[in-house]
Write a protein that holds these residues in place. Structure first.
Motif, PDB file in Angstrom:
ATOM      1  N   ILE A 108       0.915  -1.150  -0.148  1.00  0.00           N
ATOM      2  CA  ILE A 108       0.104   0.094  -0.020  1.00  0.00           C
ATOM      3  C   ILE A 108       1.006   1.360   0.121  1.00  0.00           C
ATOM      4  CG2 ILE A 108      -1.859   1.526   1.304  1.00  0.00           C
ATOM      5  CD1 ILE A 108      -2.631  -1.181   2.107  1.00  0.00           C
ATOM      6  N   ASP A 109       2.100   1.054   0.567  1.00  0.00           N
ATOM      7  CA  ASP A 109       2.921   2.120   0.830  1.00  0.00           C
ATOM      8  C   ASP A 109       3.082   3.175  -0.363  1.00  0.00           C
ATOM      9  OD1 ASP A 109       4.272   3.927   2.204  1.00  0.00           O
ATOM     10  OD2 ASP A 109       6.024   2.641   2.624  1.00  0.00           O
ATOM     11  N   THR A 110       3.248   2.476  -1.460  1.00  0.00           N
ATOM     12  CA  THR A 110       3.539   3.620  -2.572  1.00  0.00           C
ATOM     13  C   THR A 110       2.430   4.062  -3.344  1.00  0.00           C
ATOM     14  OG1 THR A 110       3.239   1.679  -4.461  1.00  0.00           O
ATOM     15  CG2 THR A 110       5.572   2.058  -3.407  1.00  0.00           C
ATOM     16  N   GLY A 111       1.233   4.099  -2.838  1.00  0.00           N
ATOM     17  CA  GLY A 111      -0.051   4.457  -3.383  1.00  0.00           C
ATOM     18  C   GLY A 111      -0.487   4.254  -4.610  1.00  0.00           C
ATOM     19  N   SER A 112       0.010   3.000  -4.989  1.00  0.00           N
ATOM     20  CA  SER A 112      -0.452   2.576  -6.074  1.00  0.00           C
ATOM     21  C   SER A 112      -1.765   1.719  -6.069  1.00  0.00           C
ATOM     22  CB  SER A 112       0.536   1.543  -7.066  1.00  0.00           C
ATOM     23  OG  SER A 112      -0.036   0.647  -7.597  1.00  0.00           O
ATOM     24  N   SER A 113      -2.603   1.820  -7.116  1.00  0.00           N
ATOM     25  CA  SER A 113      -3.972   0.929  -6.774  1.00  0.00           C
ATOM     26  C   SER A 113      -3.747  -0.357  -6.790  1.00  0.00           C
ATOM     27  CB  SER A 113      -4.994   1.518  -7.730  1.00  0.00           C
ATOM     28  OG  SER A 113      -4.648   1.928  -8.954  1.00  0.00           O
ATOM     29  N   PHE A 114      -2.810  -0.802  -7.610  1.00  0.00           N
ATOM     30  CA  PHE A 114      -2.608  -2.336  -7.698  1.00  0.00           C
ATOM     31  C   PHE A 114      -2.150  -2.726  -6.573  1.00  0.00           C
ATOM     32  CE2 PHE A 114      -1.547  -0.889 -12.006  1.00  0.00           C
ATOM     33  CZ  PHE A 114      -2.595  -1.514 -12.797  1.00  0.00           C
ATOM     34  N   GLY A 165      -2.528  -1.646  -3.344  1.00  0.00           N
ATOM     35  CA  GLY A 165      -3.724  -1.656  -2.371  1.00  0.00           C
ATOM     36  C   GLY A 165      -4.515  -2.998  -2.771  1.00  0.00           C
ATOM     37  N   PHE A 166      -5.066  -2.956  -3.823  1.00  0.00           N
ATOM     38  CA  PHE A 166      -5.882  -4.208  -3.737  1.00  0.00           C
ATOM     39  C   PHE A 166      -5.116  -5.833  -3.676  1.00  0.00           C
ATOM     40  CE2 PHE A 166      -5.533  -3.940  -8.761  1.00  0.00           C
ATOM     41  CZ  PHE A 166      -4.921  -5.209  -8.919  1.00  0.00           C
ATOM     42  N   SER A 211      -2.867  -5.811  -1.464  1.00  0.00           N
ATOM     43  CA  SER A 211      -2.946  -6.115   0.033  1.00  0.00           C
ATOM     44  C   SER A 211      -4.098  -6.727   0.520  1.00  0.00           C
ATOM     45  CB  SER A 211      -2.214  -4.636   0.788  1.00  0.00           C
ATOM     46  OG  SER A 211      -0.956  -4.563   0.192  1.00  0.00           O
ATOM     47  N   SER A 212      -5.068  -5.809   0.210  1.00  0.00           N
ATOM     48  CA  SER A 212      -6.514  -6.335   0.392  1.00  0.00           C
ATOM     49  C   SER A 212      -6.799  -7.754   0.249  1.00  0.00           C
ATOM     50  CB  SER A 212      -7.416  -5.282   0.011  1.00  0.00           C
ATOM     51  OG  SER A 212      -9.102  -5.930   0.096  1.00  0.00           O
ATOM     52  N   ALA A 270       0.934   5.647   2.085  1.00  0.00           N
ATOM     53  CA  ALA A 270       0.689   6.360   0.479  1.00  0.00           C
ATOM     54  C   ALA A 270       0.400   7.734   0.830  1.00  0.00           C
ATOM     55  CB  ALA A 270      -0.960   5.547   0.061  1.00  0.00           C
ATOM     56  N   ARG A 271      -0.412   8.458  -0.219  1.00  0.00           N
ATOM     57  CA  ARG A 271      -0.578   9.657  -0.302  1.00  0.00           C
ATOM     58  C   ARG A 271      -1.643  10.264   0.473  1.00  0.00           C
ATOM     59  NH1 ARG A 271       0.517   8.083  -5.071  1.00  0.00           N
ATOM     60  NH2 ARG A 271      -1.455   7.779  -5.497  1.00  0.00           N
ATOM     61  N   MET A 288      -7.299   7.397  -6.330  1.00  0.00           N
ATOM     62  CA  MET A 288      -6.834   6.038  -7.070  1.00  0.00           C
ATOM     63  C   MET A 288      -6.496   5.110  -5.886  1.00  0.00           C
ATOM     64  SD  MET A 288      -5.341   7.124 -10.650  1.00  0.00           S
ATOM     65  CE  MET A 288      -6.062   8.355 -11.447  1.00  0.00           C
ATOM     66  N   GLU A 289      -5.967   5.610  -4.845  1.00  0.00           N
ATOM     67  CA  GLU A 289      -5.521   4.601  -3.628  1.00  0.00           C
ATOM     68  C   GLU A 289      -6.692   4.055  -3.136  1.00  0.00           C
ATOM     69  OE1 GLU A 289      -2.576   8.017  -2.232  1.00  0.00           O
ATOM     70  OE2 GLU A 289      -3.966   7.054  -0.622  1.00  0.00           O
ATOM     71  N   ILE A 290      -6.316   2.778  -2.432  1.00  0.00           N
ATOM     72  CA  ILE A 290      -7.312   1.996  -1.789  1.00  0.00           C
ATOM     73  C   ILE A 290      -7.565   2.578  -0.644  1.00  0.00           C
ATOM     74  CG2 ILE A 290      -5.831   0.514  -0.434  1.00  0.00           C
ATOM     75  CD1 ILE A 290      -7.765  -1.730  -1.538  1.00  0.00           C
ATOM     76  N   PHE A 325     -10.482  -1.414   1.272  1.00  0.00           N
ATOM     77  CA  PHE A 325      -9.573  -2.506   1.922  1.00  0.00           C
ATOM     78  C   PHE A 325     -10.546  -3.716   2.628  1.00  0.00           C
ATOM     79  CE2 PHE A 325      -6.764  -4.615   4.698  1.00  0.00           C
ATOM     80  CZ  PHE A 325      -5.658  -4.792   3.768  1.00  0.00           C
TER      81      PHE A 325
END
Lengths: 308, 683
Positions: free
Chosen positions: A116-122, A124-125, A127-128, B464-465, B585-587, B592
């Motif tokens: 999640i840390d990089t803020g990419s949506s890939f 994030g999902f 990790s989920s 994230a951001r 665009m972040e989760i 989550f």
């Protein structure tokens, strides 16, 4: 003496784990009528990645930077705490089933955070999905090991291995059921079919790959290596806890050599099984996965019901 | 020295510190700063003394027993009995309130000029005072007075931020539910009084043989409802997720960390000490209640995006885990397996201590985030690790501890709880065994779900951001707040590393309970910092910690300095597929956990509402806006609280007819009552 044995235990898993990945990839290639890369290719990959420069996202924090080291260290410690070729190396400090389960959870925790840390949506999902699967796999994981612990009267992995090694027809059925449950957890935790496709970068299906998408260079090498370690750890647990025949029971040259040979044969067979599964069945839809994990849990509950 | 510290005078001094702090704060209420200094100083010194006193009392040879003054009323005596169990709970309360008070000194500054600091200081000190007396009173009436002052003080702290109407309604719910609980407790004590003729705990205990079984069972049910309401077990938890977030953060930390534990203390005191011998179903029903609370607590936590409500639900989960240990202890006690019962009690006590530390740590660090962000909604956080690095680190420690990751303390108490349940599975008869299997399964799933939940909290808050412009203005918390959090984080780690020694001390505490006097220490032992359960299991926290640390440092050193030293690290942007990445665009926290919520949809009943607004109302081809509202239906509110509420309201409507405003009718009522009373008296 014990210090040397500990050091050997510590480095055995990371030394062998890329080979396991190589064997699985090679067998999968054969299934697809390809010649495939050499089984030593994963070593080359790690070496290559270790010598590349890195790009780190500006959004990433120290969690992203240190997660690969934490993951790798955790797999090393767990690898040192489980029976590999000998069951007489018992230690009473870290070889507890719950300690193993929760130490592996440290790795999952940081892996998911790094995703999640990089803020990419890939990420994030990824990790989920990873946390969903690992949360549901936890019950099956603990209960399959608990079945063995109840049979052998100890939660120490080495004691379990030594106890199950003595053939006992009475407990064969519960052990088999627990193994089936454990095998499902193994596939889930090591991101294998039908849970995840280790060879894909398709955003609809990837889980593990989505979390490490932003890594490059040394950190990617460590991440890949750590997941290879995790695979070998799970395979070793499977073969040494459920089928420990031939494991070295005492410190003699003959026993240890035989133990090493048996270990190599069993790990190779297991790799073939995994490759066969990956080549013959399709990945399941994400929301079908909980059913499979619940099956794993129920198999273990039945196994416990048979022995208590 | 020990005799000097662990003496009645020591306890009175402890009480006086908080009393002086409370009254002083009230006297100085005109000046916010002075009131804060005064109340915090006495709270800090008092808790420090409480820590020293309780450690002294833990190792004192005898129970500290004394009464203050001559009894004015025949049944009420101000009598105090501090045995090892009480001393342990005083230790937990003092330890947590010490760090919360240090944190509070910096934290309450943002209330200056807004609300009365004097009142806050007054109620804060009275609150801690009340908790300390609750765990040391040995007379039921005196206990009830302390219990009430604790509850009322905490009510005023919950409604302290009174401009938010939500806080007022949360406070009212809290007050109503507390009184329902207290009513049950009063009834339980009255029933005991009827059969023993005393409100004194020691006398009740000696007279236990004269009480019929069914009375004991009724007392058990009443006590579980009464103390369970305070502890927040499901389904009596309704007040907890709304009241804990409403209070100022250092008070939420105290409420979640220690106040709910007073309910646990009284359960241990009553069921294991006063009411013994006990039937088997008590323990089993506590196990079932604990399983339900822990599993549902963590599932509801997953659905939350209000950070403090989420933590409050985790308190319910952890109370459930404590009850698993306690329920197992009761079951083993009733079956006469005292060594295993002691193991269960130690697990419960250890988890009580651990939960107090990491939960207050989490509340404090979420408080410092809320202080900067001015909202409790996690969806508006993001990327805070760059602006508040230390708070983030402390929160990470708390998250790892509560998710039971070694080498932090949460793991070792869950380990002990697991071991207790495993022992039960291995040794009990058919029905009890399957309840233990269920409890162990719940504990396993709870661990996994808690891990997922804390990945969600930590990443939504700190990684994230940024998802709102407020984040860029966030600053690191002031020193006193960081000190409070840092100390608790270190404590979490230390309690983990020294878990072997601590469980030995807790075994010693447990053996002070009269039924465990002659249990040998062998079963749960610790040598070289190892936790050992018979021949069954052992784990060593120091080795685990050292091994993880050494391997981590060596790996880092080797990869960093021995492999390709010349490596260059560039900073780039996250891969964005050719579009500009925006925070949208972040989760999100909701996104989550949505997959887990969908999997557990039969329990959680997720709801989804679509609303589409069209450009053109006639053709309805081109939507202008689409809104999706995701939510979870509150089953308890819907199926338990609302029907009860409706029933009470309907009943009140009937009763209202009596109160019709005609004075003649009221005269008639009085006359009828008089007649009835006379009739009864004469007869």
């Amino acid at each position: 003496m014990s210090f040397i044995i500990w050091t050997i235990q510590l480095i055995l898993v990371p030394v062998l784990s890329p080979l396991v990945i190589g064997v699985i990839r090679k067998s999968k290639a054969r299934f697809q009528n390809r010649r495939g890369a050499s089984i030593l290719q994963p070593y080359n990959d790690v070496w290559k990645l270790m010598h590349k420069d890195e790009i780190i996202s500006a959004d990433a924090s120290w969690i992203f930077r240190y997660a690969p080291y934490i993951m790798f260290a955790v797999t090393l410690v767990v690898g040192a705490s489980i029976p590999l070729v000998a069951s007489f190396l018992k230690n009473e400090y870290t070889s507890d089933i719950l300690a193993i389960v929760y130490m592996l959870a440290i790795g999952t925790f940081f892996l998911a955070l790094a995703g999640i840390d990089t803020g990419s949506s890939f990420g994030g999902f990824g990790s989920s999905r990873e946390m969903t699967i690992s949360a549901l796999a936890e019950g099956g994981f603990i209960f399959s090991l608990l079945t063995l612990a109840l049979i052998s009267g100890s939660t120490n992995l080495f004691s379990i291995s030594a106890f199950i090694a003595a053939p006992n027809l009475l407990s064969a059925l519960p052990i088999m059921l627990a193994f089936l449950g454990f095998f499902i957890v193994l596939l889930a935790e090591t991101s294998r079919f039908p849970f995840d496709n280790p060879a894909t970068h398709l955003e609809l299906t990837m889980i593990h790959e989505a979390m490490i998408l932003e890594y490059s260079g040394k950190r990617l090498a460590l991440m890949e290596w750590a997941s290879a370690n995790k695979l070998l750890i799970f395979i070793s647990l499977a073969i040494n806890l459920f089928f420990p025949w031939g494991i070295a029971q005492n410190l003699s040259l003959g026993a240890v050599t035989f133990g090493i040979v048996v270990f190599a044969v069993k790990v190779s067979l297991f790799c073939l099984v995994i490759a066969t599964i990956e080549s013959t069945i399709a990945k399941l839809r994400f929301f079908r996965l909980p059913d499979l994990l619940i099956v794993s849990f129920i198999l273990n509950v039945v196994a416990i019901g048979l022995i208590i | 020295m020990l005799v000097l510290i662990a003496s009645p005078t020591g306890f009175i001094e402890l009480i006086l510190f908080f009393a002086v702090g409370a009254i002083g704060a009230l006297c100085l209420r005109k000046d916010d700063k002075l009131a804060n200094v005064r109340s915090s100083f006495f709270a800090i010194v008092g808790s420090l003394w409480g820590t020293i006193f309780s450690v002294g009392a833990l190792f004192a040879l005898n129970t500290i027993l004394f009464s203050i003054g001559t009894p004015v009323f025949p049944l009420l005596s101000v009598s105090i009995a501090i045995d090892k169990l009480s001393a342990f709970f005083i230790l937990v309360i003092s330890l947590v309130s010490l760090f919360c008070s240090i944190y509070g000194f910096g934290y309450v500054r943002h209330f200056y000029g807004k609300y009365s600091i004097g009142a806050l200081g007054f109620f804060y000190n009275i609150f801690i005072l009340g908790m300390l007396v609750v765990v040391s009173a040995s007379n039921a009436l005196f206990f009830l007075i302390a219990w009430e002052s604790m509850s009322v003080a905490s009510y005023f702290l919950v409604v302290y931020d009174r401009r938010d109407p939500n806080n007022i309604s949360a406070g009212s719910l809290y007050l109503v539910m507390t009184y329902i609980g207290t009513a049950c407790i009063v009834l339980a004590f009255l029933m005991l009084y009827k059969f023993t003729g005393s409100f004194d705990f020691t006398i009740i205990k000696t007279m236990m043989g004269t009480i019929p079984d069914w009375i004991k069972n009724v007392v058990f049910v009443l006590a579980v409802v009464g103390f369970g309401t305070k502890a927040g077990i499901i389904p009596f938890h309704g007040w907890l997720p709304s009241a804990h977030p409403a209070a100022p953060s250092h008070v939420s930390a105290l409420m979640s960390g220690v106040m709910i534990k007073t309910g646990i203390y009284m359960m241990i005191r009553l069921f294991l000490d006063i009411l013994s011998p006990i039937p088997e179903w008590w323990g089993l029903s506590l196990l079932i209640i604990g399983s339900i609370s822990s599993l549902l607590g963590v599932l509801y936590a997953l659905t939350e995006h209000d950070i403090k409500r989420l933590l409050a639900y985790h308190s319910i989960e952890n109370i459930g885990i404590i009850l698993l240990g306690l329920g197992a202890a009761l079951t083993f006690t009733s079956l006469g397996i005292h060594s295993l019962a002691l193991l269960g009690l130690v697990a419960a006590l250890f988890h009580t201590l651990n939960h107090a530390t990491f939960k207050s740590l989490l509340f404090l660090s979420s408080g410092s985030v809320i202080n900067q962000m001015h909202t409790r909604n996690m969806e508006e956080y993001g990327g805070l690790i760059k602006y508040m690095p230390q708070t983030a680190l402390f929160f990470l420690v708390g998250s790892m501890a509560i998710s039971a990751l070694p080498p932090f303390n949460g793991f070792f108490s869950e380990w002990l709880t697991f071991q207790t349940l495993f022992q039960g599975i291995a040794s009990l008869d058919f029905y009890a065994k399957w309840i233990f299997v269920g409890a162990a399964a719940v504990l396993a799933f709870t661990g996994g779900l808690a891990l997922a939940c804390f990945v969600k909290v930590f990443s939504a808050t700190f990684l994230a951001r940024p998802r709102s412009s407020e984040v860029a203005h966030a600053k690191e918390a002031p020193f006193s707040m960081r000190f409070g959090m840092g100390a608790l984080a270190v404590l979490s780690l230390l309690l983990g590393i020294y878990s072997g020694h601590i469980s030995a001390v807790l075994g010693y505490v447990g053996r002070d309970v009269s039924i465990f006097h002659d249990v040998p220490a062998l079963f749960l032992s610790s040598e070289a910092g190892r936790l050992v359960v018979g021949n069954f299991s052992s784990v060593s926290a120091p080795v685990l910690f050292a091994l993880l640390l050494v391997v981590l440092v060596v790996t880092w050193g080797v990869v960093r300095f021995f492999v390709y030293k010349k490596q260059e690290i560039h900073t780039g942007i996250t891969w964005d597929c050719g579009t500009d990445l925006t925070p949208r665009m972040e989760i999100t926290a909701t996104g989550f956990s949505r997959s887990i919520i969908s999997i557990f949809k039969s329990v959680l009943k997720p709801s989804m509402q679509h609303a589409v607004e069209y450009h053109d109302a006639v053709s309805r081809y081109l939507p202008k806006t689409r809104t999706v509202t995701l939510g979870v239906r509150d089953m308890y509110r819907l199926y338990l609280y609302e029907p009860i509420n409706g029933f009470v309201v309907r009943l009140s409507r009937y009763v209202k007819r009596l109160q019709n405003g005609i004075i003649n009718a009221y005269m008639l009522y009085m006359f009828v009552v008089l007649l009835v009373v006379l009739f009864l008296a004469v007869r």
